[in-house]
Structures are given as structure tokens and as C-alpha cells.
Design an enzyme around this catalytic site. Structure first.
Site, mmCIF file in Angstrom:
data_model
loop_
_atom_site.group_PDB
_atom_site.id
_atom_site.type_symbol
_atom_site.label_atom_id
_atom_site.label_comp_id
_atom_site.label_asym_id
_atom_site.label_seq_id
_atom_site.Cartn_x
_atom_site.Cartn_y
_atom_site.Cartn_z
ATOM 1 N N GLU A 41 0.888 -1.169 0.000
ATOM 2 C CA GLU A 41 0.000 0.000 0.000
ATOM 3 C C GLU A 41 0.919 1.209 0.000
ATOM 4 O O GLU A 41 1.503 1.555 1.026
ATOM 5 C CB GLU A 41 -0.899 -0.009 1.246
ATOM 6 C CG GLU A 41 -1.773 1.235 1.345
ATOM 7 C CD GLU A 41 -2.467 1.356 2.708
ATOM 8 O OE1 GLU A 41 -2.827 0.322 3.311
ATOM 9 O OE2 GLU A 41 -2.618 2.502 3.174
ATOM 10 N N ARG A 45 1.228 10.055 0.918
ATOM 11 C CA ARG A 45 1.749 10.972 1.932
ATOM 12 C C ARG A 45 3.000 11.691 1.473
ATOM 13 O O ARG A 45 3.427 12.660 2.087
ATOM 14 C CB ARG A 45 2.108 10.190 3.195
ATOM 15 C CG ARG A 45 0.945 10.026 4.104
ATOM 16 C CD ARG A 45 1.293 9.127 5.238
ATOM 17 N NE ARG A 45 0.196 8.212 5.410
ATOM 18 C CZ ARG A 45 0.100 7.352 6.377
ATOM 19 N NH1 ARG A 45 1.059 7.251 7.272
ATOM 20 N NH2 ARG A 45 -0.937 6.562 6.467
ATOM 21 N N LYS A 129 -11.124 -0.664 6.325
ATOM 22 C CA LYS A 129 -9.931 -0.490 7.153
ATOM 23 C C LYS A 129 -10.423 -0.049 8.533
ATOM 24 O O LYS A 129 -11.349 0.759 8.626
ATOM 25 C CB LYS A 129 -9.052 0.587 6.503
ATOM 26 C CG LYS A 129 -7.912 1.117 7.352
ATOM 27 C CD LYS A 129 -6.949 1.897 6.466
ATOM 28 C CE LYS A 129 -6.014 2.764 7.288
ATOM 29 N NZ LYS A 129 -4.753 3.040 6.599
#
Ligand code: 3PG
Length: 213
Positions: A41, A45, A129
Site C-alpha cells: 500500500e 503521503r 480499514k
């Protein structure tokens, strides 16, 4: 089951990656693969996230590459164009979820409360999630909250590591756990691929029930 979901559920550990230099992505992908975690993943960011997805997906096709920290539908589109096969968000954004459902791309929005879980369920999702897992109340909290939502399954992320991974994975409603512990920024920046492979191998062994940790 959707084949992407199936691969995530088989691998059971999702390495969460923040990468500064997209040129490191292929070597990182090979390190994950060598450690038995053919899954990544790659988060938005860092500025390099999108290009890192493109490079890992193209150059290490054995690794299933998804995008993390996707905050809106435009980012989801950019991730898909770069080759991401699944989308992860820290929170629940209806537009992003609808966009992914329309494209038939697995999407895992971060949910921490019953209200968020219910919204996600009513948008048509069954796999979420759970974020930030440990800080939101950990496994005890997830067990309590998920009792009301028998149809939901979870990928907890946040505060998970070799010390508590086994405990999380033992809960039947958890298909996999995410975490950044096996590919910390300093290891990636220093090119410590063998150490990343070792940490992935440790996680993969726990996931397979090989280790007594
Ligand atoms: C995430 O976005 O999934 C988390 O930052 C990962 O949590 P961790 O760094 O505590 O593993």
C-alpha cells in the site's frame, strides 16, 4: 471473492509505505516479495507516492500494488492510472467510495466508529480499514463494535506490529492487518532491503502461524 481481495486475504499483512524517492520502488517491491509479502500500500503521503506506484506496479508485477492515504476521487483516479489495484483511505469519503465502486476497484475506507462503519455499509461496502486500530481501542473495541455488524470484515491498521499481529489475525472478522513497521522510511532511504525482507519474512511467518511470538 474479488481476486484482489482474495490476494489480500491470503497474504494477511499489508505493508504500508511512505516513500521519498520513486526510484527506490522497484528494489522495495523485490524486498517485499523476497520476504513473502507480495503486497504494497503505497501512500500519497509523499510527493513520490504516485510515481512509486507506477514504478513498482510496472517493474515488479508479482507485487499487488495499491494506493494509500487517498483523500478524494481525483487522487483515486491518479492512483488507478498509475497502476494501483486497490484504494485505501484513512477516513470515509462517500465520493471516493462511489468512484471506486463505479470502477469496480476494491476500496477500504478507514472507519473507527459505528457511525462510520454503518455509512460505509450503506454505501455498499463489506470490507473496511479499521483505523487507527490500536489507538481507537484495539481488538477489544473492534470485537464490541463489529458484533453489531455481522456482515463487515476488517483490515486493522495503526499500532500493529510483530508483538500483536497474531492476536489481531486470530479474530475471524479480520482478513488482514496493515502496518508500516516492516518498511520504515529510514530503512527505505538507506536501501536496507535485506532488513526489510527480514521484517516481512517475520510478519509472513506470524501470519502463517509459523512463529511462536
Ligand atoms: C496507516 O495509515 O495505515 C498507518 O499510518 C499505519 O500505521 P502504523 O504506522 O502504526 O503501522
Amino acid at each position: 471473492m474479488n481476486p484482489i481481495l482474495d490476494q489480500i486475504a491470503k497474504t494477511r499483512v499489508v505493508p504500508v509505505i511512505a516513500i521519498e524517492n520513486a526510484a527506490d520502488a522497484p528494489a522495495l517491491g523485490r524486498a517485499l516479495l523476497a520476504g513473502g509479502l507480495p503486497l504494497a500500500e503505497i501512500t500519497f503521503r509523499t510527493a513520490a507516492g504516485e510515481e512509486a506506484i507506477r514504478r513498482m506496479a510496472a517493474e515488479v508485477p508479482e507485487v499487488l500494488v495499491g494506493a494509500g492515504t487517498v483523500l478524494n476521487a481525483a487522487q483515486a483516479q491518479a492512483a488507478l492510472s498509475a497502476g494501483a489495484k486497490f484504494i485505501v483511505s484513512p477516513g470515509l469519503d462517500a465520493e471516493t467510495v462511489k468512484f471506486c465502486l463505479q470502477k469496480n476497484i476494491p476500496v477500504f475506507p478507514g472507519c473507527a466508529t459505528p457511525s462510520e462503519m454503518q455509512c460505509a455499509l450503506n454505501l455498499g461496502l463489506t470490507h473496511l480499514k479499521f483505523f487507527p486500530a490500536q489507538q481507537a481501542g484495539g481488538l477489544a473495541y473492534l470485537k464490541a463494535v463489529s458484533a453489531a455488524y455481522t456482515m463487515l470484515r476488517f483490515i486493522p491498521t495503526g499500532g500493529i506490529g510483530p508483538g500483536n499481529l497474531r492476536e489481531y489475525l486470530a479474530f475471524g472478522k479480520i482478513i488482514a492487518c496493515g502496518g508500516s513497521w516492516m518498511c520504515q522510511k529510514d530503512l527505505i532511504c538507506a536501501g536496507k532491503w535485506e532488513e526489510i525482507t527480514r521484517l516481512c519474512g517475520e510478519a509472513a511467518a506470524i501470519a502463517k502461524g509459523w512463529s511462536q511470538l
